[in-house]
Design a protein around this motif. Structure first.
Motif, PDB file in Angstrom:
ATOM      1  N   LYS A 179      -4.427 -36.890 -29.450  1.00  0.00           N
ATOM      2  CA  LYS A 179      -5.293 -37.434 -28.399  1.00  0.00           C
ATOM      3  C   LYS A 179      -6.743 -37.496 -28.874  1.00  0.00           C
ATOM      4  N   ILE A 180      -7.167 -36.445 -29.530  1.00  0.00           N
ATOM      5  CA  ILE A 180      -8.554 -36.389 -29.999  1.00  0.00           C
ATOM      6  C   ILE A 180      -8.818 -37.462 -31.035  1.00  0.00           C
ATOM      7  N   LEU A 181      -7.903 -37.578 -31.980  1.00  0.00           N
ATOM      8  CA  LEU A 181      -8.060 -38.591 -33.018  1.00  0.00           C
ATOM      9  C   LEU A 181      -8.148 -39.970 -32.388  1.00  0.00           C
ATOM     10  N   GLU A 182      -7.337 -40.165 -31.382  1.00  0.00           N
ATOM     11  CA  GLU A 182      -7.304 -41.451 -30.678  1.00  0.00           C
ATOM     12  C   GLU A 182      -8.640 -41.711 -30.003  1.00  0.00           C
ATOM     13  N   ALA A 183      -9.119 -40.667 -29.291  1.00  0.00           N
ATOM     14  CA  ALA A 183     -10.365 -40.815 -28.524  1.00  0.00           C
ATOM     15  C   ALA A 183     -11.560 -41.039 -29.433  1.00  0.00           C
ATOM     16  N   LEU A 184     -11.487 -40.529 -30.633  1.00  0.00           N
ATOM     17  CA  LEU A 184     -12.642 -40.638 -31.529  1.00  0.00           C
ATOM     18  C   LEU A 184     -12.519 -41.786 -32.525  1.00  0.00           C
ATOM     19  N   SER A 185     -11.423 -42.469 -32.474  1.00  0.00           N
ATOM     20  CA  SER A 185     -11.261 -43.560 -33.439  1.00  0.00           C
ATOM     21  C   SER A 185     -12.313 -44.622 -33.165  1.00  0.00           C
ATOM     22  N   GLY A 186     -12.985 -45.034 -34.218  1.00  0.00           N
ATOM     23  CA  GLY A 186     -14.078 -45.993 -34.066  1.00  0.00           C
ATOM     24  C   GLY A 186     -15.424 -45.324 -33.941  1.00  0.00           C
ATOM     25  N   LYS A 187     -15.423 -44.005 -33.611  1.00  0.00           N
ATOM     26  CA  LYS A 187     -16.699 -43.294 -33.460  1.00  0.00           C
ATOM     27  C   LYS A 187     -16.974 -42.383 -34.658  1.00  0.00           C
ATOM     28  N   GLU A 188     -16.172 -42.505 -35.685  1.00  0.00           N
ATOM     29  CA  GLU A 188     -16.288 -41.594 -36.830  1.00  0.00           C
ATOM     30  C   GLU A 188     -17.697 -41.572 -37.432  1.00  0.00           C
ATOM     31  N   ARG A 197     -15.181 -34.588 -41.870  1.00  0.00           N
ATOM     32  CA  ARG A 197     -14.232 -33.976 -42.784  1.00  0.00           C
ATOM     33  C   ARG A 197     -13.173 -33.199 -42.004  1.00  0.00           C
ATOM     34  N   ARG A 198     -13.633 -32.489 -40.970  1.00  0.00           N
ATOM     35  CA  ARG A 198     -12.710 -31.657 -40.195  1.00  0.00           C
ATOM     36  C   ARG A 198     -11.688 -32.487 -39.435  1.00  0.00           C
ATOM     37  N   LEU A 199     -12.086 -33.692 -39.107  1.00  0.00           N
ATOM     38  CA  LEU A 199     -11.256 -34.543 -38.280  1.00  0.00           C
ATOM     39  C   LEU A 199      -9.817 -34.578 -38.797  1.00  0.00           C
ATOM     40  N   ASN A 200      -9.674 -34.695 -40.103  1.00  0.00           N
ATOM     41  CA  ASN A 200      -8.336 -34.756 -40.676  1.00  0.00           C
ATOM     42  C   ASN A 200      -7.796 -33.403 -41.091  1.00  0.00           C
ATOM     43  N   LEU A 204      -9.112 -29.469 -34.527  1.00  0.00           N
ATOM     44  CA  LEU A 204      -9.623 -28.764 -33.351  1.00  0.00           C
ATOM     45  C   LEU A 204     -10.973 -28.096 -33.591  1.00  0.00           C
ATOM     46  N   ARG A 205     -11.268 -27.849 -34.857  1.00  0.00           N
ATOM     47  CA  ARG A 205     -12.521 -27.184 -35.160  1.00  0.00           C
ATOM     48  C   ARG A 205     -13.743 -27.975 -34.711  1.00  0.00           C
ATOM     49  N   ILE A 206     -13.629 -29.265 -34.598  1.00  0.00           N
ATOM     50  CA  ILE A 206     -14.805 -30.049 -34.196  1.00  0.00           C
ATOM     51  C   ILE A 206     -15.300 -29.628 -32.818  1.00  0.00           C
ATOM     52  N   LEU A 207     -14.423 -29.076 -32.001  1.00  0.00           N
ATOM     53  CA  LEU A 207     -14.823 -28.642 -30.657  1.00  0.00           C
ATOM     54  C   LEU A 207     -15.852 -27.523 -30.731  1.00  0.00           C
ATOM     55  N   ASP A 208     -15.891 -26.880 -31.872  1.00  0.00           N
ATOM     56  CA  ASP A 208     -16.762 -25.737 -32.080  1.00  0.00           C
ATOM     57  C   ASP A 208     -18.095 -26.136 -32.703  1.00  0.00           C
ATOM     58  N   ILE A 217     -21.099 -36.218 -27.838  1.00  0.00           N
ATOM     59  CA  ILE A 217     -19.946 -37.113 -27.972  1.00  0.00           C
ATOM     60  C   ILE A 217     -18.652 -36.443 -27.501  1.00  0.00           C
ATOM     61  N   TYR A 218     -18.532 -35.145 -27.807  1.00  0.00           N
ATOM     62  CA  TYR A 218     -17.282 -34.456 -27.487  1.00  0.00           C
ATOM     63  C   TYR A 218     -17.158 -34.080 -26.016  1.00  0.00           C
ATOM     64  N   LYS A 219     -18.286 -34.200 -25.302  1.00  0.00           N
ATOM     65  CA  LYS A 219     -18.279 -33.787 -23.907  1.00  0.00           C
ATOM     66  C   LYS A 219     -17.196 -34.494 -23.101  1.00  0.00           C
ATOM     67  N   ASN A 220     -16.977 -35.738 -23.432  1.00  0.00           N
ATOM     68  CA  ASN A 220     -16.016 -36.523 -22.664  1.00  0.00           C
ATOM     69  C   ASN A 220     -14.605 -36.504 -23.233  1.00  0.00           C
ATOM     70  N   LEU A 221     -14.440 -35.704 -24.269  1.00  0.00           N
ATOM     71  CA  LEU A 221     -13.120 -35.613 -24.880  1.00  0.00           C
ATOM     72  C   LEU A 221     -12.147 -34.939 -23.911  1.00  0.00           C
ATOM     73  N   PRO A 222     -10.890 -35.315 -23.994  1.00  0.00           N
ATOM     74  CA  PRO A 222      -9.909 -34.606 -23.155  1.00  0.00           C
ATOM     75  C   PRO A 222      -9.914 -33.127 -23.505  1.00  0.00           C
ATOM     76  N   SER A 223      -9.650 -32.284 -22.514  1.00  0.00           N
ATOM     77  CA  SER A 223      -9.665 -30.846 -22.745  1.00  0.00           C
ATOM     78  C   SER A 223      -8.294 -30.358 -23.172  1.00  0.00           C
ATOM     79  N   LEU A 224      -8.304 -29.394 -24.067  1.00  0.00           N
ATOM     80  CA  LEU A 224      -7.057 -28.800 -24.539  1.00  0.00           C
ATOM     81  C   LEU A 224      -6.252 -28.279 -23.360  1.00  0.00           C
TER      82      LEU A 224
END
Length: 422
Positions: A179-188, A197-200, A204-208, A217-224
RNA sequence: GUGGGUGUAGCUCAGGGGUUAGAGCACCCGGUUGUGGCCCGGGAGGCCGCCGGUUCAAAUCCGGUCAUCCACCCCA
């Protein structure tokens, strides 16, 4: 010839710091053993492969912070960067996980990470850790948190927060990652280099991430939280209830994901003013991943240096009593006093030098001894000891048989005074 | 790994191109022959982190290096 020094980030721990460390070690061991955890002595060196397969090949710890080297047969060995991997390996190797028996262990020792040193962070540092194998009950997750809280209170750590989260299991985490990869695709291109780098490697570390821009940017990401499977959610809920029931005040933090790959389910971090002093969580697939029987497990580790920085307790000064040989005194008679006090559990230092009395007493005071036993010609002739209390600047003649009693009486009185004064 | 601060006595720090580098605390000796703290008198202790450069002259300026601390990164 230049002086030889210790290696960067690797230091000697000397008194009084060493005294505090020793005290904390004793406190921890006592608490853990009261819960039935058994001590395990683990090696400091392991095959590098162990850490790659447990902590994760792509984590910072393994990819750039390990002290790795080849032995004489060309095998890659590493100084352990943490304890859990070794603990799991040891449990499997010693066949302690056969037949679904619960095993609780704790360990203590140096860990090694090639990092930039700072206060409370060294390249050789000490961890106290515990692990519970064979329980898949949230009560065991709660237990380790309770034990950790007991350590904090015993060490008088003020102002700490217990942060918790559930990172999900192998069933629900991949879906969330997707889901995260999907939501961030195009925003790399908008996120920081580290996150890219962490993305792949460790999505999950990007949340940190601490970067302001990334956070935005991550504020609107779906929550775990919304992607955890039912069983994970139930488990996490039960865990929280148990913590509440035990009176553990925690804070939920959805961004808490931990830097090691092996975590599944509940994780926690213990934060004091100086920063994170302990962390841990559940790792249900690690044992099987390392070739052992399918075994649920959880555990934590304290950083001894950081715990010491936040601890309110202090080392008790040693020695408590100082035997001062005065003019005309006899070593044999002086040593008898030392033995009497040691048998009663006191820490006693004798001096054997022929030095001026004032020097001896000054030394005793400098070492923060509470008591001096003066042994000179008069004492030998009269068959008594002169017991001096430095705090009160008073001394009395005491029969050898009453030496211990004289000290205990005074200390009892001292304790009572403290209580009535406060 | 990135950016920055700091390295002078055991400790905390002052001195910022010019003879033998200072203070406070700590330490040692003496004033007390069997008594610590307080006081008084005396004393010892420094390759001014290391290497190189500039200069008639460097603790002082410059470069490098090592160490340490701070903020990142990461983590206990």
């Amino acid at each position: 010839m230049s002086k030889i020094r210790s290696v960067r980030g690797i230091r000697d721990v000397i008194y009084p710091e060493s005294g505090l460390y020793a005290k904390i070690e004793r406190v921890c061991a006592e608490i853990l053993e009261s819960y039935g955890y058994r001590k395990i002595y683990l090696p400091v060196i392991e095959f590098s492969e162990l850490f790659k397969r447990s902590i994760g090949d792509e984590t910072d710890i393994v990819s750039k912070e390990m002290y790795s080297f080849e032995d004489r047969k060309g095998r890659s060995l590493s100084l352990r960067p943490e304890g859990t991997a070794s603990a799991v390996r040891a449990m499997i190797e010693n066949k302690l996980l056969q037949g679904n028996i619960r095993e609780k262990i704790y360990y203590l020792g140096p860990m090694f990470r090639y990092e930039r040193p700072q206060e409370g962070r060294y390249r050789q540092f000490y961890q106290i850790g515990c692990e519970v194998f064979g329980s898949s009950s949230p009560a065991s997750d709660a237990e380790i948190a309770v034990v950790a809280a007991e350590v904090l209170s015993a060490c008088q750590v003020e102002n700490f927060t217990i942060k918790i989260n559930s990172v999900g299991c192998q069933d629900c985490r991949p879906a969330y990652r997707h889901k995260i990869l999907e939501a961030l695709s195009g925003k790399e291109d908008k996120i920081c280099a580290d996150c890219k780098r962490r993305l792949n490697t460790n999505t999950l570390r990007i949340l940190d991430c601490k970067n302001q821009n990334c956070r935005e940017i991550y504020k609107n990401l779906p929550s775990l939280r919304d992607y955890r499977c039912d069983s994970c959610e139930d488990y996490y809920g039960a865990y929280k209830n148990l913590l509440q029931d035990r009176g553990i005040a925690f804070k939920e933090d959805n961004g808490l994901v931990r830097g090691l790959d092996y975590y599944t389910g509940p994780v926690f971090e213990l934060e004091a003013e100086a920063g994170t002093i302990a962390a841990g969580g559940r790792y249900d697939s690690l044992v099987s991943q390392l070739g052992g029987p399918e075994t649920p497990a959880c555990g934590w580790a304290f950083g001894l240096e950081r715990l010491a920085l936040s601890a309110g307790i202090v080392a008790s000064p040693l020695p408590e009593a100082y035997i001062a040989l005065m003019p005309g005194g006899k070593v044999e008679y002086a040593s008898r006093a030392a033995s009497i006090l040691r048998d009663a559990g006191l820490s006693v230092e004798e001096d054997y030098e022929d030095a001026p009395p004032k020097k001896k007493l000054r030394q005793a005071v400098r070492k923060e001894a509470k008591w001096a036993v003066l042994v000179g010609g008069d004492e030998v002739a009269g068959g008594y000891y002169t017991l001096r209390n430095f705090q009160e600047s008073r001394q009395e003649q005491v029969d050898p048989a009453d030496l211990v009693k004289a000290i205990k009486d005074k200390e009892k009185a001292g304790i009572n005074n403290v209580e009535t004064n406060s």
